[in-house]
Motif scaffolding. Sequence first.
Motif, PDB file in Angstrom:
ATOM      1  N   ASP A 142      -4.404   4.677  -9.868  1.00 42.71           N
ATOM      2  CA  ASP A 142      -4.671   4.462  -8.520  1.00 42.71           C
ATOM      3  C   ASP A 142      -5.093   2.717  -8.107  1.00 42.71           C
ATOM      4  O   ASP A 142      -6.443   2.925  -8.090  1.00 42.71           O
ATOM      5  N   THR A 177      -5.294  -2.472   3.265  1.00 43.78           N
ATOM      6  CA  THR A 177      -5.303  -1.731   2.156  1.00 43.78           C
ATOM      7  C   THR A 177      -6.377  -0.995   1.674  1.00 43.78           C
ATOM      8  O   THR A 177      -6.536   0.289   1.472  1.00 43.78           O
ATOM      9  N   ALA A 223     -16.691  -2.944  -2.542  1.00 47.19           N
ATOM     10  CA  ALA A 223     -15.985  -3.491  -3.667  1.00 47.19           C
ATOM     11  C   ALA A 223     -14.887  -4.435  -3.033  1.00 47.19           C
ATOM     12  O   ALA A 223     -14.779  -5.473  -3.820  1.00 47.19           O
ATOM     13  N   LYS A 233       0.759  -1.212   0.117  1.00 44.29           N
ATOM     14  CA  LYS A 233       0.114  -0.101  -0.178  1.00 44.29           C
ATOM     15  C   LYS A 233       0.834   1.287  -0.075  1.00 44.29           C
ATOM     16  O   LYS A 233       0.690   2.270  -0.737  1.00 44.29           O
ATOM     17  N   ALA A 284      -9.733  -1.140   3.584  1.00 41.95           N
ATOM     18  CA  ALA A 284     -10.816  -1.237   4.601  1.00 41.95           C
ATOM     19  C   ALA A 284     -12.260  -1.656   3.757  1.00 41.95           C
ATOM     20  O   ALA A 284     -13.191  -1.356   4.211  1.00 41.95           O
ATOM     21  N   GLY A 285     -12.019  -2.793   3.061  1.00 38.56           N
ATOM     22  CA  GLY A 285     -13.244  -3.443   2.523  1.00 38.56           C
ATOM     23  C   GLY A 285     -14.055  -2.293   1.075  1.00 38.56           C
ATOM     24  O   GLY A 285     -14.612  -2.676   0.636  1.00 38.56           O
ATOM     25  N   GLY A 286     -13.246  -1.188   1.206  1.00 43.45           N
ATOM     26  CA  GLY A 286     -13.868  -0.234   0.195  1.00 43.45           C
ATOM     27  C   GLY A 286     -13.241  -0.434  -1.323  1.00 43.45           C
ATOM     28  O   GLY A 286     -12.325  -1.094  -1.471  1.00 43.45           O
ATOM     29  N   PRO A 287     -13.501   0.891  -1.955  1.00 43.52           N
ATOM     30  CA  PRO A 287     -14.544   2.037  -1.811  1.00 43.52           C
ATOM     31  C   PRO A 287     -15.748   1.175  -1.827  1.00 43.52           C
ATOM     32  O   PRO A 287     -16.234   0.450  -2.631  1.00 43.52           O
ATOM     33  N   GLY A 288     -16.682   1.817  -0.875  1.00 42.57           N
ATOM     34  CA  GLY A 288     -18.069   1.015  -0.878  1.00 42.57           C
ATOM     35  C   GLY A 288     -17.780  -0.395  -0.183  1.00 42.57           C
ATOM     36  O   GLY A 288     -17.228  -0.645   0.812  1.00 42.57           O
ATOM     37  N   PRO A 322      -9.801  -2.397  -6.791  1.00 42.44           N
ATOM     38  CA  PRO A 322      -9.549  -2.953  -5.341  1.00 42.44           C
ATOM     39  C   PRO A 322      -9.355  -4.513  -5.265  1.00 42.44           C
ATOM     40  O   PRO A 322      -8.503  -5.027  -4.745  1.00 42.44           O
ATOM     41  N   GLN A 347      -7.977   2.098  -5.449  1.00 46.43           N
ATOM     42  CA  GLN A 347      -9.223   2.679  -5.499  1.00 46.43           C
ATOM     43  C   GLN A 347     -10.008   2.243  -7.032  1.00 46.43           C
ATOM     44  O   GLN A 347     -11.169   1.867  -6.779  1.00 46.43           O
ATOM     45  N   ARG A 348      -9.181   2.262  -7.957  1.00 47.41           N
ATOM     46  CA  ARG A 348      -9.670   1.716  -9.054  1.00 47.41           C
ATOM     47  C   ARG A 348      -9.992   0.245  -9.386  1.00 47.41           C
ATOM     48  O   ARG A 348     -11.215  -0.115  -9.828  1.00 47.41           O
TER      49      ARG A 348
END
Lengths: 294, 424
Positions: free
Chosen positions: A152, A237, A245, A128, A239-243, A158, A155-156
């Motif tokens: 990224d 990395t 995902a 990360k 935390a389960g997100g974004p959303g 995950p 984020q893109r």
Amino acid sequence: MHATTTVRPKRSAGFALLSPAVLILLVWSIVPLLLTLWYSFRNYNLVDPTLQGFAGINNYWYLLTDPDFLQSLLNTLILVVGVLAISVGGGTLLAVLYDQDFFGRGIARVLVISPFFVMPTVSALLWKNLMLHPIYGVYSSMMRAVGLTPIDWLQRFPMATIMMIVAWEWLPFAVLILLTAVQSLDSEQKEAARMDGAGAIAQFRYIILPHLSRAITVVVMIETIYLLTIFAEISVTTAGGPGVASTNLAFLIYSRALLQFDVGGASAGGVIAIVIANIVAAFLVRAVARNLEA
Amino acid sequence: MGTCLAAAHAESELTIATVNNGDMIIMRQLSSEFEKTHPGIHLKWVTLEENVLRQRVTTDIATGAGQFDIMTIGNYEVPIWAKQKWLAELHPAADYDMQDILPAVRQGLSVNGQIYALPFYAESVMTYYRTDLFKKAGLTMPESPTYDEIRGFADKITDKSNQVYGICLRGKPGWGENMAYVTSLVNTFGGQWFGMGWKPLIDSPAWKAAINWYVSALREDGPPGATSNGFNENLALFASGHCGMWIDSTVAGGLLFDPKQSQVADKVGFAPSPKGAYGKGPTWLWSWNLAIPASSKHTEDAQTFITWATSKEYVKLVAERKGWVAVPAGTRASTYKTPEYQKAAPFASFVQHAIETADPNGQTAQPRPYGGAQFVGIPQFQALGTQVGQTIAATLSGQVTVDQALASAQSSVTRTMRQSGYSH
């Protein structure tokens, strides 16, 4: 008659010696299991002690009808299958490759196995912050150095990125087991095949791969058990997100219990996870047994 | 017997849970001074990231585990936990000067006239910007900016090839992370969490307008990886010159204007939090406080420590060792009256004003059943805020549209409120 009298005391002595350990192990696993089952039918929210009492099947109903739950099941499946495919596929390839004689083989073997000794949290932090950080990371600097905009990843993409990190951790394990299996292959068999005119691909397809099937089964079984409960890599990395995902079942339960403090809901999730794990385990044991007997 | 007690006292060890923010790190460093003057009391520190701290202290206090003697908690938790009798009452000595604590902050820590925590630092929200970038682009920050203006400025100063991003905002999910900012943003756009009867209002046009602003600003002018950026990450980005503007806690002022911690200390300008279509609404009032769980066995020693760490003397100690700009802000009127502080921290009176007018019980566009400025003062908000925070973060990465995200947040909040018995 005489024989049985001599055997019986031995057996009972065995039981007597074993029973404390068995008892402790039983209590160790049954008490938490029963407590989880009990809480899963209760209203139990840490931050709101006014909400108490029997919840019936509410906790289960709220969980099973939650769209996040389905997504987390899907993510769990993607993670398990994806990492298995990469580690078994890559592992087989590397095992065959590392079985060849080449300069620096010893060092190369140590290097390929080394990620296995890095703790999951540490490797997640490494990826990360050191490798994939979109501003300060190594990857980002490399991309910018050649005039490209870095992606990224976390984020893109995950889920794919976490899969890559976990596969990086588990590939060495597969290599280790499969390399041992490849090395146990009788060289005369390969020699005979070569003399019969079999090329490298044919040798791999008809001799090495069948020989590896047991080892592959073992790798699949052991990895599946661990991959079903991947947590540290996700927590560190994305935390389960974004959303949701990259939320798998383990992270969803954690989030219910320790981010939303809904112990009842988390326990229901725990019970469902146990049921799923048992189904998978039963399936695996059958598959493995068949393969190992063959 | 006397020696026995003294010996027992000498053994007292206080376990303190705190957050890894800059001011707390300074407190930890300076606490050796406290240990010198109080040889009977030893301090053991557990310093954690904000989300983890909340998780640890909440589980500890709710289960009565008694792991900590002092907890760092917010003005969100204090009244809720005090009502649940989880916190010890505090009785600071007269020379502590309770009246010196800013009234808005003091009110947030009392229940029925009894005080349950002492404020370490308090904050509201403000806009930070880089004066050099504004000058270069020929821009002037108005005295009271609007969100439309901020968006225009962000577009003009973004220079991605040099890794300068027009605007940095919190994107890391968490009720105290992205949702603190988002809630105050939504308030000024005329939205709110609940209407009367606890009806969730998240799929309202005001929320849509606010979140559309947020998503478009961050996607077009924000740094990459915004969904991982909370207060500390944005602070690091701004201090290392990557942000053109940043709307966040006033407490960052002391860190951004401090040349030891910030590469842009001489180029920081500040303005009030921008206004949206509604223009009013509660903004942000947060205080990080030290409280003693009812389960602590060292209540008196714990109180001795927290009165020390939140006293006027402590403020002076920080000023001596780290400079006036680094003193804990937002709690004591006497700090704001000190000429040295006014000189070192050009934002001082500005912050005091922001805190005094944050108005956690102020009017939202429609009547509301809850109190709180950038949070909702009910126990369930930790769950709601975190859930919705995750959903909002997904809009930043483009996985869901704003409309989809708000519809799903509305439905999950409705479910949680139903499950916890607020609505049927």
